[in-house]
Write an enzyme that holds these catalytic residues in place. Structure first.
Site: not given
Ligand code: IPE
Ligand code: MG
Length: 234
Positions: A7, A2, A15, A50, A53
């Protein structure tokens, strides 16, 4: 794994850059784990949740996954690492699924470590799928109701050869299970790290192992000799 998005945001990036950068961490952690004698490593790469998203992010993640599998194939083979997918893999785009199946087949004889990628994975869904398979066997007369035991469920989970995890590490400061290995995690130790996944490296894995080694695992039992009752000894 996560914190890819956070980051990226921290660095003023999109992203996708966070996800791309996260693959470097995967490489380092897989290599270190195999080197340090970890027999089984499971990475939570993509959850059933996921899928909701933004479409473009899901598509980019699928492309990245396919690229990763193709790129790492040789390294996995060379290092004796068997790769397997767990989850509702049939939900993956067919070209990703084909690549996954090909790498699974090619690396199947790897003896050093089994690396599992949880893809389109959900713990509740896994238990539901196992119970459904068990019900079908009951209906077909292959299993009697009295034979519905923990083992009867466990052997119908996505990978019956996967041992329960000893340690679950969460990155990016999160402190929840997020539908990961619900059945298997019943006695797992948890270690939390504030490090965002793209910055997570072998030194953080080592810290997690050190914390794990300091834990006393009682599995619900009494391990010391403090009497339970007056005049009794354990
Ligand atoms: C994890 O990082 C990657 C996946 C779930 C594929 P995130 O995309 O959840 O990162 P944050 O939570 O937005 O920082
Ligand atoms: Mg996340």
């Amino acid at each position: 794994m996560d914190g890819n998005g956070r980051w990226a945001r921290k660095g003023g990036l999109i992203r996708l850059k966070g996800h791309e950068s996260g693959t470097q961490s995967v490489r380092d952690i897989v290599e270190a784990a195999a080197e340090w004698g970890v027999g089984h490593l499971t990475l939570y790469a993509f959850s059933v949740e996921n899928w909701s998203r933004p479409k473009a992010e899901v598509a980019a993640l699928m492309t990245l996954l396919k690229k990763f599998l193709k790129k790492e194939r040789e390294t996995l083979l060379k290092n004796g690492i068997a790769l397997r997918g767990i989850g509702r893999l049939e939900d993956l785009p067919s070209s990703v699924l084909d690549t996954l199946r090909e790498v699974e087949k090619a690396t199947a004889h790897g003896k050093k470590m089994t690396l599992r990628l949880a893809l389109s994975y959900g713990g509740r869904q896994e238990i539901t799928d196992a119970v459904k398979a068990l019900c079908q066997d009951v209906t077909a007369g292959k299993v009697q109701a009295e034979e519905v035991t923990e083992d009867a469920i466990a052997c119908r989970l996505y990978d019956s050869e996967m041992p329960d995890p000893d340690l679950i590490i969460r990155s990016a400061g999160e402190k929840r299970l997020s539908n990961f290995l619900l059945w298997e995690a019943s006695y797992a130790e948890f270690v939390y790290s504030d490090v965002l996944w793209p910055e997570f490296r072998r030194e953080h894995l080592l810290q997690a192992f050190q914390e794990f080694h300091g834990r006393v695992r009682r599995f619900g039992k009494v391990l010391d000799d403090t009497p339970s009752l007056q005049g009794e000894t354990n």
